[in-house]
Design a protein around this motif. Structure first.
Motif, mmCIF file in Angstrom:
data_model
loop_
_atom_site.group_PDB
_atom_site.id
_atom_site.type_symbol
_atom_site.label_atom_id
_atom_site.label_comp_id
_atom_site.label_asym_id
_atom_site.label_seq_id
_atom_site.Cartn_x
_atom_site.Cartn_y
_atom_site.Cartn_z
ATOM 1 N N ASN A 215 -3.507 104.622 55.862
ATOM 2 C CA ASN A 215 -3.888 103.369 56.514
ATOM 3 C C ASN A 215 -2.872 103.040 57.608
ATOM 4 O OD1 ASN A 215 -6.172 102.766 54.801
ATOM 5 N ND2 ASN A 215 -4.707 102.291 53.186
ATOM 6 N N VAL A 216 -3.241 103.320 58.848
ATOM 7 C CA VAL A 216 -2.321 103.133 59.972
ATOM 8 C C VAL A 216 -2.401 101.680 60.440
ATOM 9 C CG1 VAL A 216 -1.643 103.919 62.257
ATOM 10 C CG2 VAL A 216 -2.675 105.535 60.642
ATOM 11 N N MET A 217 -1.306 100.963 60.282
ATOM 12 C CA MET A 217 -1.285 99.535 60.625
ATOM 13 C C MET A 217 -1.124 99.367 62.136
ATOM 14 S SD MET A 217 0.825 97.872 57.409
ATOM 15 C CE MET A 217 2.212 99.023 57.421
ATOM 16 N N ALA A 218 -2.223 99.596 62.847
ATOM 17 C CA ALA A 218 -2.204 99.569 64.312
ATOM 18 C C ALA A 218 -2.402 98.148 64.824
ATOM 19 C CB ALA A 218 -3.271 100.512 64.856
ATOM 20 N N TYR A 219 -1.561 97.254 64.348
ATOM 21 C CA TYR A 219 -1.581 95.862 64.769
ATOM 22 C C TYR A 219 -0.156 95.330 64.712
ATOM 23 C CZ TYR A 219 -2.388 95.825 59.687
ATOM 24 O OH TYR A 219 -2.328 96.079 58.335
ATOM 25 N N ASP A 220 0.018 94.072 65.054
ATOM 26 C CA ASP A 220 1.365 93.512 65.269
ATOM 27 C C ASP A 220 2.123 94.365 66.282
ATOM 28 O OD1 ASP A 220 0.887 91.447 63.545
ATOM 29 O OD2 ASP A 220 1.891 92.366 61.838
ATOM 30 N N LEU A 221 1.383 94.920 67.219
ATOM 31 C CA LEU A 221 2.011 95.698 68.295
ATOM 32 C C LEU A 221 2.669 94.762 69.303
ATOM 33 C CD1 LEU A 221 -0.829 98.351 68.756
ATOM 34 C CD2 LEU A 221 1.293 98.573 67.453
ATOM 35 N N HIS A 222 2.187 93.538 69.336
ATOM 36 C CA HIS A 222 2.812 92.501 70.165
ATOM 37 C C HIS A 222 2.825 91.195 69.394
ATOM 38 C CE1 HIS A 222 2.981 94.988 73.757
ATOM 39 N NE2 HIS A 222 1.721 95.350 73.543
ATOM 40 N N GLY A 223 3.754 90.323 69.750
ATOM 41 C CA GLY A 223 3.858 89.029 69.101
ATOM 42 C C GLY A 223 4.967 88.217 69.737
ATOM 43 N N PRO A 224 5.288 87.067 69.142
ATOM 44 C CA PRO A 224 6.299 86.173 69.732
ATOM 45 C C PRO A 224 7.695 86.783 69.847
ATOM 46 C CG PRO A 224 4.914 84.980 68.190
ATOM 47 C CD PRO A 224 4.580 86.433 68.026
ATOM 48 N N TRP A 225 7.932 87.937 69.217
ATOM 49 C CA TRP A 225 9.211 88.623 69.395
ATOM 50 C C TRP A 225 9.324 89.262 70.778
ATOM 51 C CZ3 TRP A 225 5.556 89.625 65.662
ATOM 52 C CH2 TRP A 225 4.702 90.702 65.902
ATOM 53 N N ASP A 226 8.208 89.413 71.498
ATOM 54 C CA ASP A 226 8.226 89.943 72.863
ATOM 55 C C ASP A 226 8.667 88.855 73.835
ATOM 56 O OD1 ASP A 226 7.280 92.440 72.069
ATOM 57 O OD2 ASP A 226 5.183 91.814 72.236
ATOM 58 N N GLU A 227 9.133 89.281 75.002
ATOM 59 C CA GLU A 227 9.563 88.321 76.022
ATOM 60 C C GLU A 227 8.382 87.601 76.651
ATOM 61 O OE1 GLU A 227 12.023 90.213 78.899
ATOM 62 O OE2 GLU A 227 13.680 90.596 77.507
ATOM 63 N N SER A 228 7.242 88.263 76.732
ATOM 64 C CA SER A 228 6.067 87.670 77.368
ATOM 65 C C SER A 228 4.871 87.777 76.445
ATOM 66 C CB SER A 228 5.780 88.367 78.709
ATOM 67 O OG SER A 228 5.600 89.762 78.517
#
Length: 476
Positions: A215-228
């Motif tokens: 089961n490849v968790m291909a999500y949370d690739l972006h979130g509030p930890w990013d600058e934009s």
């Protein structure tokens, strides 16, 4: 002990497929976050809210792990029947009485369980052995069909640098497979996705040898930890993805990395989120992907976690307030904004595209995190579970894997069971009925409809347990 385990296996073996049903060629692996039963109002999601016909595999999330290698029941009152408990696990596995083609898995781990205890256990042969024994016995006792190992993540999130998590993870999987395999149990794992992270944690050819489902968790690739601001699970890279690292943060790059690294495509489940990641924009005027933000956005009334909104929360929010709904054409995912609030999420269109991607790349199917975030009540004016149904329509050409739900609502007819005795029984009862002339044959009755089953060779139907059992243990 071995005889007891083998007998337990027969009691928990999936029943034969219902006559006329189509065995699914793909998997739809659905997690339920069991804590969702404590959510307020319309967000409350219990086992009774699961439609057992919409998934091929249901995953009960989560149990924990102790440093000794023993399993840890996180919520005994919810999970077990002891001391007046709610018996959630029993209810969860009883869903297979409604859909005998369904498989249920026990998930151990999860983000909140961390990585340290897994690292300690995996590094010690004696503790690994104890963990395997505990897992097999728990599955056997409670009627699951297998284990989903959710260690997030080997070699990361702890300071035990002396432990070789990458190699120890393989050893743990090898021993789990050896313990589960004699009983026909499934071994799956939820794994990190992007190359820069997955390459730390996994020897992909080695783990693929022991895992039935990845089961490849291909999500949370972006979130509030990013600058934009950026979208949770883009299908492809976007215009702002100019660095090597950024170009790894999309579904296409993730799946190609896993396949190119040696994972068999048919074992890979493309993980999709039924929730969005929210941001608070630095300026209301900057609302395109790549705009600056100052942190997490609003929380939902059900999940109550800043920075996260389930699809059910989003679609209700869009009905109450005037949001601008947009589509990112390069990444093939939606986003929305209102004043300084911004969210990148999934809708039926984006999930159908992901399901089509899984078909085109000959993947094993789709994994869903998680059921309770779909519009499971149909509150947004349409059908229940619209996201899940949209995935099924692409994978199977209908809104559920087997077609059983539609069949079971039809009137009883000889074409369903092919047996007039069954039809007459099912006019007056619901549930399982044993054939009065053949103890190895039985019928499932539902609202007047009848479906015929045959026990495996040498077994007969036990009316006390509603399962196939040894003939000498059943009064026939």
């Amino acid at each position: 002990m071995w005889n007891c385990w083998i007998l337990g296996l027969l009691f928990t073996m999936p029943l034969m497929a219902i006559a006329g049903a189509t065995e699914p060629t793909k998997h739809v692996v659905c997690y339920q976050g069991t804590w969702s039963t404590y959510r307020p109002k319309e967000g409350k999601f219990g086992v009774e809210d699961i439609d057992p016909f919409l998934c091929t595999h249901l995953v009960y999330a989560f149990l924990g792990i102790q440093e000794s290698g023993e399993l840890r029941v996180i919520d005994p009152y919810l999970d077990l029947e002891d001391n007046g408990g709610l018996g959630n696990i029993k209810k969860f596995n009883a869903l297979k009485l409604k859909n005998p083609t369904l498989r249920t898995l026990l998930a151990v781990g999860g983000w909140n369980e961390g990585s340290k205890r897994f690292s300690i256990v995996a590094n010690d042969p004696e503790k690994r052995s104890r963990f395997v024994e505990q897992v097999v016995q728990f599955i056997q006792r409670h009627g699951f069909d297998g284990l989903d190992l959710d260690w997030e993540y080997p070699g990361q999130r702890h300071n035990l640098n002396e432990n070789n998590d990458r190699e120890n993870y393989v050893a743990l999987l090898k021993e789990l497979k050896a313990g589960l395999n004699p009983f026909g149990y499934i071994l799956s794992a939820a794994v990190g996705s992007a190359e820069f992270s997955a390459s730390i944690s996994y020897d992909i050819p080695a783990i693929s040898e022991y895992l039935d489902i990845i089961n490849v968790m291909a999500y949370d690739l972006h979130g509030p930890w990013d600058e934009s601001v950026a979208i949770n699970a883009p299908l492809y890279a976007g215009a702002n993805d100019t660095t090597q690292r950024a170009q790894q943060l999309n579904v296409d790059a993730v799946i190609k990395y896993w396949i190119d690294s040696g994972a068999p495509p048919e074992k890979l489940m493309l993980g999709v989120p039924f929730y969005g990641r929210t941001f608070t924009l630095a300026s209301a005027e900057g609302h395109m992907p790549g705009a600056l933000h100052i942190g997490r956005g609003i929380a939902g009334p059900y999940s109550r976690e800043p920075g996260v909104l389930g699809y059910n929360e989003l679609c209700e929010l869009f009905q109450r307030e005037q949001w601008t709904l947009s589509w990112e054409p390069m990444q093939q995912v939606p986003f929305a904004f209102r004043e300084r609030q911004w969210v990148g999420y999934e809708n039926t269109n984006s999930l159908m595209l992901k399901a089509q991607y899984a078909m085109e790349h000959k993947l094993g199917g789709i994994m869903i995190w998680s059921l309770e975030s779909d519009d499971f009540r149909g509150c947004c004016g349409g059908e229940s579970f619209p996201l899940l149904r949209s995935i099924n329509r692409v994978l199977f050409g209908r809104d559920n894997p087997t077609g059983l739900a539609a069949e079971m609502q039809q009137p009883a007819a000889a074409t369903q069971s092919g047996d007039g005795v069954a039809d007459s029984y099912c006019r007056d009862t619901n549930g399982y009925v044993r054939d009065p002339n053949n103890c190895s044959k039985f019928y499932y009755c539902n609202g007047g409809a009848s479906f015929m089953f045959d026990c495996p060779s040498g077994l007969v139907f036990d009316t006390n347990t509603n399962n196939c059992n040894y003939a000498d243990l059943v009064e026939c």
